[in-house]
Every structure is written in C-alpha cells, then in structure tokens.
Scaffold this active site. Structure first.
Site, PDB file in Angstrom:
ATOM      1  N   GLN A  61      15.450 -29.494 -70.459  1.00 32.44           N
ATOM      2  CA  GLN A  61      16.859 -29.513 -71.076  1.00 32.44           C
ATOM      3  C   GLN A  61      17.194 -30.306 -71.228  1.00 32.44           C
ATOM      4  O   GLN A  61      18.386 -30.209 -72.136  1.00 32.44           O
ATOM      5  CB  GLN A  61      17.824 -28.280 -70.152  1.00 32.44           C
ATOM      6  CG  GLN A  61      19.127 -27.278 -70.792  1.00 32.44           C
ATOM      7  CD  GLN A  61      18.473 -26.509 -72.120  1.00 32.44           C
ATOM      8  OE1 GLN A  61      17.424 -25.492 -71.708  1.00 32.44           O
ATOM      9  NE2 GLN A  61      19.241 -26.714 -73.141  1.00 32.44           N
ATOM     10  N   ALA A  68      22.326 -25.251 -74.811  1.00 35.36           N
ATOM     11  CA  ALA A  68      23.105 -25.915 -73.179  1.00 35.36           C
ATOM     12  C   ALA A  68      22.762 -27.468 -72.854  1.00 35.36           C
ATOM     13  O   ALA A  68      21.911 -27.829 -72.837  1.00 35.36           O
ATOM     14  CB  ALA A  68      22.816 -24.828 -71.826  1.00 35.36           C
ATOM     15  N   SER A  88      22.315 -24.209 -68.473  1.00 32.92           N
ATOM     16  CA  SER A  88      21.137 -23.531 -69.165  1.00 32.92           C
ATOM     17  C   SER A  88      20.957 -22.130 -68.363  1.00 32.92           C
ATOM     18  O   SER A  88      19.989 -22.824 -67.146  1.00 32.92           O
ATOM     19  CB  SER A  88      19.882 -23.906 -69.964  1.00 32.92           C
ATOM     20  OG  SER A  88      18.803 -23.206 -70.110  1.00 32.92           O
ATOM     21  N   HIS A 142      18.188 -20.443 -68.251  1.00 32.71           N
ATOM     22  CA  HIS A 142      16.580 -20.915 -67.719  1.00 32.71           C
ATOM     23  C   HIS A 142      16.402 -21.403 -66.738  1.00 32.71           C
ATOM     24  O   HIS A 142      15.574 -20.918 -65.940  1.00 32.71           O
ATOM     25  CB  HIS A 142      15.940 -21.636 -69.681  1.00 32.71           C
ATOM     26  CG  HIS A 142      15.602 -20.732 -70.564  1.00 32.71           C
ATOM     27  ND1 HIS A 142      14.722 -19.617 -70.764  1.00 32.71           N
ATOM     28  CD2 HIS A 142      16.261 -20.193 -71.354  1.00 32.71           C
ATOM     29  CE1 HIS A 142      14.879 -19.193 -72.005  1.00 32.71           C
ATOM     30  NE2 HIS A 142      16.087 -19.237 -72.602  1.00 32.71           N
ATOM     31  N   ASP A 153      13.000 -15.806 -73.050  1.00 28.10           N
ATOM     32  CA  ASP A 153      13.029 -14.937 -74.472  1.00 28.10           C
ATOM     33  C   ASP A 153      11.152 -14.244 -74.030  1.00 28.10           C
ATOM     34  O   ASP A 153      10.590 -14.866 -73.920  1.00 28.10           O
ATOM     35  CB  ASP A 153      12.586 -16.671 -75.173  1.00 28.10           C
ATOM     36  CG  ASP A 153      13.855 -17.451 -74.886  1.00 28.10           C
ATOM     37  OD1 ASP A 153      15.073 -16.968 -74.559  1.00 28.10           O
ATOM     38  OD2 ASP A 153      14.480 -18.419 -75.337  1.00 28.10           O
ATOM     39  N   GLU A 168      21.757 -13.385 -80.147  1.00 26.99           N
ATOM     40  CA  GLU A 168      20.471 -13.765 -79.015  1.00 26.99           C
ATOM     41  C   GLU A 168      19.305 -12.482 -78.937  1.00 26.99           C
ATOM     42  O   GLU A 168      19.232 -12.262 -77.577  1.00 26.99           O
ATOM     43  CB  GLU A 168      19.835 -15.096 -77.891  1.00 26.99           C
ATOM     44  CG  GLU A 168      20.543 -16.251 -78.577  1.00 26.99           C
ATOM     45  CD  GLU A 168      20.027 -17.426 -78.543  1.00 26.99           C
ATOM     46  OE1 GLU A 168      19.250 -17.131 -76.747  1.00 26.99           O
ATOM     47  OE2 GLU A 168      20.367 -18.860 -78.570  1.00 26.99           O
ATOM     48  N   TRP A 204      17.116 -11.576 -78.651  1.00 27.32           N
ATOM     49  CA  TRP A 204      15.625 -11.844 -77.805  1.00 27.32           C
ATOM     50  C   TRP A 204      15.206 -12.613 -76.298  1.00 27.32           C
ATOM     51  O   TRP A 204      14.772 -12.748 -75.474  1.00 27.32           O
ATOM     52  CB  TRP A 204      14.376 -13.169 -78.637  1.00 27.32           C
ATOM     53  CG  TRP A 204      15.011 -14.356 -78.495  1.00 27.32           C
ATOM     54  CD1 TRP A 204      15.181 -15.872 -77.506  1.00 27.32           C
ATOM     55  CD2 TRP A 204      16.133 -15.449 -79.898  1.00 27.32           C
ATOM     56  NE1 TRP A 204      15.630 -16.521 -77.853  1.00 27.32           N
ATOM     57  CE2 TRP A 204      16.620 -16.473 -79.843  1.00 27.32           C
ATOM     58  CE3 TRP A 204      16.227 -14.690 -81.236  1.00 27.32           C
ATOM     59  CZ2 TRP A 204      17.357 -16.643 -80.143  1.00 27.32           C
ATOM     60  CZ3 TRP A 204      16.938 -15.871 -81.798  1.00 27.32           C
ATOM     61  CH2 TRP A 204      17.952 -16.357 -81.458  1.00 27.32           C
ATOM     62  N   HIS A 205      16.947 -13.490 -75.972  1.00 25.16           N
ATOM     63  CA  HIS A 205      16.655 -13.810 -73.777  1.00 25.16           C
ATOM     64  C   HIS A 205      17.562 -12.226 -73.679  1.00 25.16           C
ATOM     65  O   HIS A 205      18.523 -12.224 -73.833  1.00 25.16           O
ATOM     66  CB  HIS A 205      18.105 -14.993 -74.977  1.00 25.16           C
ATOM     67  CG  HIS A 205      18.159 -15.498 -73.645  1.00 25.16           C
ATOM     68  ND1 HIS A 205      17.942 -16.575 -72.907  1.00 25.16           N
ATOM     69  CD2 HIS A 205      19.111 -14.721 -72.121  1.00 25.16           C
ATOM     70  CE1 HIS A 205      18.315 -16.750 -71.765  1.00 25.16           C
ATOM     71  NE2 HIS A 205      18.772 -16.263 -71.859  1.00 25.16           N
TER      72      HIS A 205
END
Length: 277
Positions: A159, A180, A185, A187, A194, A243, A245-246
């Site tokens: 990241q 981020a 983040s 993630h 995603d 978003e 997709w997230h």
C-alpha cells in the site's frame, strides 16, 4: 465518471499488478507458509465467528455486543490505531489505522476465478472471508453471473508503494480521495475483495454498479456476509468515493442488518454506541 478518476484508477490497477508481481510485496508462498500453523477448514477466528457457529442470535443481539468505535481506538505515536485488528467488525478508514506490522493470522487463497495468473498476495483473504467468498461466487454462477476476484489482501508495504506512486502521478489531493495511506487501507485487514465481471471496461469503475454482475453483487452479497463498503452518497462517512466493486466481510447477521438499512459500517457501530448509552 471524470477522465481524471478513470485514468487514475487505470494507473493504480496497472501499478498494482506490477508491484504485486515483483519484489515489492511478500510472495504468496511466504505469506501462506507464515500462516501454516493456523487451523484449516472453516474455523471461527473471532468472537462473532464463534457466535455464528453456536446458537442463532436474536435480532439486534449482535449490535448490542459490538464495541463502539471509540472503544476500539488508541493513540500510537500520534496515529489513531485500532485495538481490534482481527475483529470482523474492525473499522479501518482515513481516521483509523491498523498497526503498521499487522498481518492477518489466517490468510488463505479462496477457490474462485481471478483475472490474472500471478501467485501474488492480492489472491489472499482471511480464512472465514475466503470460504464465504467461495459460497458467494458459487451462488452467482448458479444465477448465470460470472464474477472475478481482482484484489484482496494488500500489505502495508505494498500500500505504501501504491500510494506514493499515486501521489507522484495524480497529485496528493487526488490520491487522498481515491486511495488509502499505508496502514489505513481496508485491504490490509484481509477481509476485503475487489470484484468484477468479465468485462474489463467496468473493472474498478463506477459503471460496474450498473451492469448485471454489479447489481447481483449488491443484491446478494449480504446473504454471504459481505457489504458494499463504500456506498454512493456516503462519501463523507467512509472518506472514499463510491466503489460498487469493493466488498467487505463482516459476517451474515451484521451484513444483512447494514444492507437492509442502507448504512455504512461506521453508521452501524455509531448506532451501537448510541443504543448502549
């Protein structure tokens, strides 16, 4: 969507593939081997998980037992840092960082399609989330929907590289809106993925929310414990643009409550604190 956002996301997507395929990030094998002592199978790893595997909780009982946002944050060298990084309800955003050295304890690779062949860290998720993602994708296939997992776990180091490059190519203001800073983040929690359809034109684009795959995901993801994390119209709360997709794993009961109310994870836990007063 404006051209700057489209170009920015395209650059970051390309950089993500390049960075994750190279030496900037830990290899998939090294990450998996570091977690080799973790239990296999769909084993509960948090308080919510244990509860989910026992008696079915009554409506609202999960919210009553959730810690508030204020109860799960502490100052670490001037950085507001979460105290519950392994919790399924952990909130990581621009105001709440994970410990810089945090690596999820139970990363595995879900058995789902990816649009790339590289064995890299973004294939990984925490074990419970990975099993739920497999169920989600299987249900989509039964409904004639083809989904792909695009990007899951992302280490602090990765990241950091992505964010710094985004700043250099798009500017600090643009980077702050769509990316981020390292440690903040979602993630890095290993609970996010995603997702895309087969059409690369809508991959990591807002238009994904308007195609059949995006609509199916929004309608059904809560059934498998996921929420659309960054909702349209909630940018001031989440800190990020829409978003579709997230998706973020929080467990079935919480996901269904959040989705039914059309709120964010932050909203949900703020309401928890209010209800407990």
């Amino acid at each position: 969507m404006n051209n700057n956002r489209t170009n920015g996301l395209a650059i970051v997507a390309a950089l993500s593939v390049a960075l994750l395929s190279g030496c900037e990030a830990p290899s998939l094998d090294s990450l998996l081997s570091s977690n080799s002592t973790q239990p296999t199978g769909n084993t509960a790893t948090t308080g919510e998980s244990t509860q989910a595997n026992s008696a079915e909780p009554t409506q609202g009982s999960l919210r009553a037992k959730q810690a508030s946002l204020a109860e799960t944050i502490t100052d670490v060298n001037g950085v507001p840092t979460v105290t519950n990084p392994t919790d399924l309800a952990v909130v990581v955003n621009k105001k709440r960082a994970l410990p810089a050295d945090y690596i999820p304890p139970d990363l595995v690779e879900p058995n789902v399609p990816f649009p790339f062949d590289e064995k890299v860290e973004k294939r990984l998720m925490r074990q419970e989330a990975a099993r739920a993602l497999e169920e989600l994708f299987a249900a989509a296939r039964q409904d004639g929907i083809e989904l792909y997992a695009v990007s899951g776990y992302r280490s602090y180091k990765t990241q950091k590289s992505l964010y710094e490059t985004y700043v250099q190519t798009q500017g600090a203001e643009h980077a702050a809106k769509y990316s981020a800073v390292p440690g903040k983040s979602e993630h890095q929690t290993g609970l996010a993925m995603d997702v895309s359809g087969a059409d690369v034109k809508t991959r990591l684009e807002e238009s994904f929310g308007d195609v059949p795959e995006g609509k199916w995901l929004a309608e059904h993801c809560a059934e498998y414990g996921f929420i659309i994390r960054y909702l349209k119209g909630k940018e001031d709360t989440t800190g990020y643009a829409y978003e579709p997709w997230h998706i973020r794993y929080v467990g079935k009961e919480m996901a269904q409550e959040i989705t039914a109310q059309g709120i964010t994870l932050e909203d949900y836990l703020s309401a928890t604190a209010t209800a407990q007063k």
